[in-house]
Write a protein that holds these residues in place. Structure first.
Motif, PDB file in Angstrom:
ATOM      1  N   UNK A 290     -26.318  80.997 -23.976  1.00  0.00           N
ATOM      2  CA  UNK A 290     -26.477  81.299 -22.563  1.00  0.00           C
ATOM      3  C   UNK A 290     -25.473  80.436 -21.818  1.00  0.00           C
ATOM      4  N   UNK A 291     -24.900  80.968 -20.737  1.00  0.00           N
ATOM      5  CA  UNK A 291     -23.987  80.114 -19.977  1.00  0.00           C
ATOM      6  C   UNK A 291     -24.687  78.826 -19.547  1.00  0.00           C
TER       7      UNK A 291
ATOM      8  N   UNK B 151     -25.396  75.605 -17.314  1.00  0.00           N
ATOM      9  CA  UNK B 151     -25.357  75.427 -15.860  1.00  0.00           C
ATOM     10  C   UNK B 151     -25.086  73.984 -15.446  1.00  0.00           C
TER      11      UNK B 151
ATOM     12  N   UNK C 136     -30.127  73.786 -21.379  1.00  0.00           N
ATOM     13  CA  UNK C 136     -29.609  74.937 -20.637  1.00  0.00           C
ATOM     14  C   UNK C 136     -28.760  74.527 -19.451  1.00  0.00           C
TER      15      UNK C 136
ATOM     16  N   UNK D 163     -19.614  78.700 -19.813  1.00  0.00           N
ATOM     17  CA  UNK D 163     -20.005  78.305 -18.460  1.00  0.00           C
ATOM     18  C   UNK D 163     -19.646  79.459 -17.528  1.00  0.00           C
ATOM     19  N   UNK D 164     -20.186  79.416 -16.334  1.00  0.00           N
ATOM     20  CA  UNK D 164     -19.820  80.408 -15.326  1.00  0.00           C
ATOM     21  C   UNK D 164     -18.323  80.318 -15.073  1.00  0.00           C
ATOM     22  N   UNK D 165     -17.673  81.473 -15.093  1.00  0.00           N
ATOM     23  CA  UNK D 165     -16.252  81.474 -14.784  1.00  0.00           C
ATOM     24  C   UNK D 165     -16.075  81.868 -13.337  1.00  0.00           C
TER      25      UNK D 165
END
Lengths: 270, 215
Positions: free
Chosen positions: A18-19, A21, A237, A266-268
């Motif tokens: 999972x990405x 955070x 997470x 990670x979120x891009x």
């Protein structure tokens, strides 16, 4: 594995990631963001709204506000701060500190908070977790655990910002809370908090293995190696950071870039 | 002259965040507290956080279910967010079976706790995830995803997903722990996001601005 407390099959290898955070933790006392060492010896950092806005623009994934004196006074003074922040910060905001009742939670959610973190009130009356979860959904209930090390494999849950000992075993408490409908666990190591000497890896590992909800690791990050170590060894997470951001030791974009380079999803940001 | 957007208030959810986002994107926001406010709206935003059954109960209490159906039939744009979108479906399976607003055929189901690789899946799905599309990228160009690149990240917080009867209505998905979850659905003037655009930073702002320009 400690004491056979595992609720789900224990897998150290996350085949499907999972990405991860990145959360900015802002401890608030009165009108200021403050920062201490092991939750004590507080220093003034700045204005909460200005800091939240800065971290938002820099690309943080979430904001976490903690009213760290609220439990002492039995009230949360963050309503106005949250209302102000959510005017121009369009990412999730979690708020904790002094949430005692369902109506406290409702007021914070109405003020723009997305998630409510509960510690003291839940230790005293665990049903509060179930009540908030039932009314607003598990996704908005965060159990905040202040964990203090007793031995290498035993931690006790504290409250009132690390001052008071509950007597509850952290792993058992985490599992009990999950059965009451908690959506996430914010896990703060009182021993490591503010020291910038690295996370309590054994603690994070034990809790992530014991529960099936997302775990946010907090307390002790001083550099990038601490973070990559944490992710590699404990599979949380999210991370909640204060010291490295407030003292400008690391930038959010450099953390994101570094994790990407290490193949941590990670979120891009395009 | 700014665009009008009417926000449905049925006692549930993150009204303030959505309100703030709409204003930030230049909309003049009206609050619909009565069925007539819904029917007369120029465009409708339907937020929601919480359980399916309590959402339907609150709507029924306010006599809003019929008004929402009528608005949807009228052809003006409507955007459901998270639980809001889920309530568009025929049936919800959260805490028993419940009838939804039923303007999009489908069922609201719990995210399976074990995926096809037999790994346990963390529920709720909380966090940023990329939206992609497996078939029809062109559907992005004339709707709320205009100008968004596949792979851009938005913020999710949910335990349930929509299982559409017509899979073509799903125009974007996210992959969570190897499970594909509908992220954006569209049926003519009815738009829905499983994620929270009002919490999705600059990408969310783009999505809301797109919605505000839909005729």
């Amino acid at each position: 594995m400690e004491n056979g407390v595992c609720a789900i099959p224990f897998s150290t290898v996350r085949l499907v990631m999972r990405p991860f955070r990145l959360i900015a933790r802002l401890d608030v006392k009165g009108p200021n963001v403050v920062k201490g060492v092991q939750l004590e010896g507080l220093r003034k950092i700045g204005n909460p709204n200005i800091l939240a806005q800065r971290y938002y623009v820099d690309g943080i994934d979430e904001i976490l506000y903690m009213d760290i004196v609220a439990s002492l006074y039995e009230r949360n003074n963050l309503l106005d701060i949250v209302k102000e922040t959510t005017k121009d910060v369009f990412i999730p905001v979690t708020v904790g500190g002094g949430v005692r009742t369902l109506s406290d939670a409702a007021a914070l959610l109405r003020a723009g908070a997305d998630k409510i973190a509960v510690n003291t009130a839940a230790l005293k009356r665990p049903e509060i977790l179930h009540e908030i979860s039932d009314a607003f959904g598990a996704q908005c209930v965060v159990l905040s655990i202040e964990a203090k090390r007793e031995s290498n494999s035993n931690w006790t849950a504290y409250y009132d910002n690390g001052r008071e000992k509950s007597g509850k075993n952290v792993l058992e408490w985490a599992q009990q809370a999950c059965s009451l409908g908690v959506g996430e666990i914010l896990l703060t190591s009182v021993d490591q908090e503010g020291t910038a000497k690295g996370f309590d890896l054994k603690l994070v590992q034990a809790v992530t293995a014991a529960v099936s909800v997302p775990v946010i690791a907090c307390g002790g990050m001083g550099n990038m190696v601490h973070l990559t170590d944490l992710i590699e060894k404990t599979h949380p997470d999210a991370v909640a950071m204060a010291h490295v951001l407030h003292y400008e030791k690391l930038t959010i974009s450099s953390i994101r870039k570094h994790l990407s380079g290490q193949k941590v999803p990670v979120r891009e940001i395009f | 002259m700014s665009t009008q957007a009417t926000l449905v208030d049925y006692g549930l959810g993150n009204m303030l965040s959505v309100h703030r986002m709409l204003e930030h994107c230049g909309a003049k926001v009206n609050i619909a507290a009565l069925p007539d406010d819904i029917i007369s709206a120029e465009r409708l935003v339907f937020p929601g956080v919480g359980a399916f059954a309590s959402g339907m109960q609150e709507l029924a209490k306010r006599g809003m279910i019929g008004a929402l159906r009528e608005f949807a039939r009228g052809g003006r744009p409507i955007l459901g967010i998270c639980l809001g979108m889920q309530l568009f479906m025929s049936i919800g399976e959260e805490f028993g079976e419940h009838v939804g607003i039923n303007i999009i055929p489908g069922r609201v189901k719990q995210i399976p706790s074990v995926n096809n690789l037999r790994n346990s899946v963390k529920i709720p799905h909380i966090g940023w995830n990329a939206i992609v599309n497996e078939q029809n990228k062109e559907s992005w160009d004339n709707g709320i995803l205009k100008g968004i690149q596949p792979g851009e990240f938005v913020y999710f917080a949910h335990s349930f997903y929509v299982d559409l009867r017509d899979k073509q209505l799903c125009i974007a998905q996210c992959v969570y722990e190897n499970t594909s979850i509908p992220a954006v659905v569209r049926l003519n003037n009815i738009h829905g996001c499983q994620f929270h655009p009002e919490k999705s930073g600059p990408v969310g702002i783009k999505i809301i601005k797109n919605f505000l320009t839909l005729a």
